[in-house]
Design an enzyme around this catalytic site. Sequence first.
Site, PDB file in Angstrom:
ATOM      1  N   SER A 167       0.856  -1.188   0.000  1.00 20.81           N
ATOM      2  CA  SER A 167       0.000   0.000   0.000  1.00 20.81           C
ATOM      3  C   SER A 167       0.892   1.239   0.000  1.00 20.81           C
ATOM      4  O   SER A 167       1.717   1.400  -0.902  1.00 20.81           O
ATOM      5  CB  SER A 167      -0.957  -0.028   1.199  1.00 20.81           C
ATOM      6  OG  SER A 167      -1.866   1.053   1.130  1.00 20.81           O
ATOM      7  N   THR A 168       0.803   2.099   0.998  1.00 20.96           N
ATOM      8  CA  THR A 168       1.563   3.346   1.026  1.00 20.96           C
ATOM      9  C   THR A 168       3.060   3.078   0.889  1.00 20.96           C
ATOM     10  O   THR A 168       3.639   2.314   1.660  1.00 20.96           O
ATOM     11  CB  THR A 168       1.306   4.100   2.335  1.00 20.96           C
ATOM     12  OG1 THR A 168      -0.092   4.136   2.586  1.00 20.96           O
ATOM     13  CG2 THR A 168       1.865   5.517   2.264  1.00 20.96           C
ATOM     14  N   HIS A 193      -2.581  -1.115  -3.449  1.00 21.80           N
ATOM     15  CA  HIS A 193      -3.723  -0.215  -3.298  1.00 21.80           C
ATOM     16  C   HIS A 193      -3.505   1.006  -4.182  1.00 21.80           C
ATOM     17  O   HIS A 193      -2.592   1.801  -3.935  1.00 21.80           O
ATOM     18  CB  HIS A 193      -3.874   0.211  -1.834  1.00 21.80           C
ATOM     19  CG  HIS A 193      -4.146  -0.934  -0.907  1.00 21.80           C
ATOM     20  ND1 HIS A 193      -3.905  -0.873   0.449  1.00 21.80           N
ATOM     21  CD2 HIS A 193      -4.657  -2.173  -1.133  1.00 21.80           C
ATOM     22  CE1 HIS A 193      -4.254  -2.015   1.009  1.00 21.80           C
ATOM     23  NE2 HIS A 193      -4.704  -2.828   0.062  1.00 21.80           N
ATOM     24  N   MET A 286       0.050   1.230   5.085  1.00 22.38           N
ATOM     25  CA  MET A 286      -0.676   1.422   6.332  1.00 22.38           C
ATOM     26  C   MET A 286      -1.849   0.447   6.395  1.00 22.38           C
ATOM     27  O   MET A 286      -2.322  -0.057   5.379  1.00 22.38           O
ATOM     28  CB  MET A 286      -1.158   2.865   6.479  1.00 22.38           C
ATOM     29  CG  MET A 286      -2.093   3.376   5.429  1.00 22.38           C
ATOM     30  SD  MET A 286      -2.483   5.125   5.722  1.00 22.38           S
ATOM     31  CE  MET A 286      -3.475   5.482   4.272  1.00 22.38           C
ATOM     32  N   ASP A 289      -4.294  -4.879   5.763  1.00 24.37           N
ATOM     33  CA  ASP A 289      -4.692  -5.720   4.644  1.00 24.37           C
ATOM     34  C   ASP A 289      -3.547  -6.644   4.251  1.00 24.37           C
ATOM     35  O   ASP A 289      -2.403  -6.212   4.119  1.00 24.37           O
ATOM     36  CB  ASP A 289      -5.092  -4.845   3.443  1.00 24.37           C
ATOM     37  CG  ASP A 289      -5.597  -5.670   2.274  1.00 24.37           C
ATOM     38  OD1 ASP A 289      -6.206  -6.723   2.520  1.00 24.37           O
ATOM     39  OD2 ASP A 289      -5.392  -5.242   1.117  1.00 24.37           O
TER      40      ASP A 289
END
Length: 348
Positions: A167-168, A193, A286, A289
């Site tokens: 993600s991030t 993401h 973050m 998931d």
Amino acid sequence: MIKVVIVDDSKLIRMILNEIISAAPDMQVVGEAEDPLEARDLIKSLNPDVLTLDIEMPKMDGITFLKNLMRLRPMPVVMLSTLTAEGAPITLEALSIGAVDFLEKPKVDVKESLGKYADVLVEKIRAAAGARLSQIIRSRKRAQQSDAAPAATGDFKKNHLIAIGASTGGTEAIKEVVINLPANFCPIVVTQHIPPVFSKTYAERLNKVCKMTVHEASHGQVIEPGHIYIAPGDKHLTVLKRGSKLLCQLDDSEPVNRHKPAVDVLFDSIAKYMGKYSSGVILTGMGADGAKGLLRLKESGAYTITQDENSSVVYGMPRAAKELGAGNEELPLDKIAKRLMELATRSI
């Protein structure tokens, strides 16, 4: 208290952002600027923790300002972008330069969506404030050095699949992992993401620098060695086994862990069909998931890896996986590609 400076040429957008950020109990807007030149002076005098930066502005565009900022005074930046096909390359360039994250500019005429937007904005600023900027800078330098590095070759397992979730900070982390994998390497499926219009552009950017061939995954696409498949930004990516073939399956069901695509969905499908013939990796991001999915992968016989804290831009998803005991091994980002090659190499 997280000190934020807002940089945007629209007075209305600045007002909306100020209202959202100021409502968070742990944040304070310490300054606003309508162009990068004004922002430069505010940064010097106010020393903010996080900057929200519009990509398109007068006097100096956001990308040029970001390059100067990362060279002279690196700090966490959340880019505000137009989530369109035209805006995708510029936003992804901003992430490669050093921005921690990005978010769509608020739609001022859609009041009912502002509540959800506020939650996401505050979450991203909070994550940016805790991001490891030094890791972003190191990763950039390694990626630049890797561009010209020769890819190793090897005799790899024909029935092995690798899955990566992030993600991030993930767009650049994924790039660092895959950029020097050889053209004949085991197939890789990826859930990052990312918004719908960005996933295709991201796959195209990766394909230009990788030895492997990179695609935005399509429904029913056959999974083959030497190829990387990126989940589209508005669909869950799963893997289906049909006879001796593996196929990409796109699922338009509800978000999982608030995400679509979701890493857990991908990992669960691989645990079902591949088990010990797979490897799973959780990278920076973050939230949580992928943590439970990685555990199910491990329990199915897969070898699982979590990125370590020091090399993660945001140590959320890897931490959640580690706390569940989902990883067989924890590694710094620059060691993961080598480990994947070892796991995928045929035994003599």
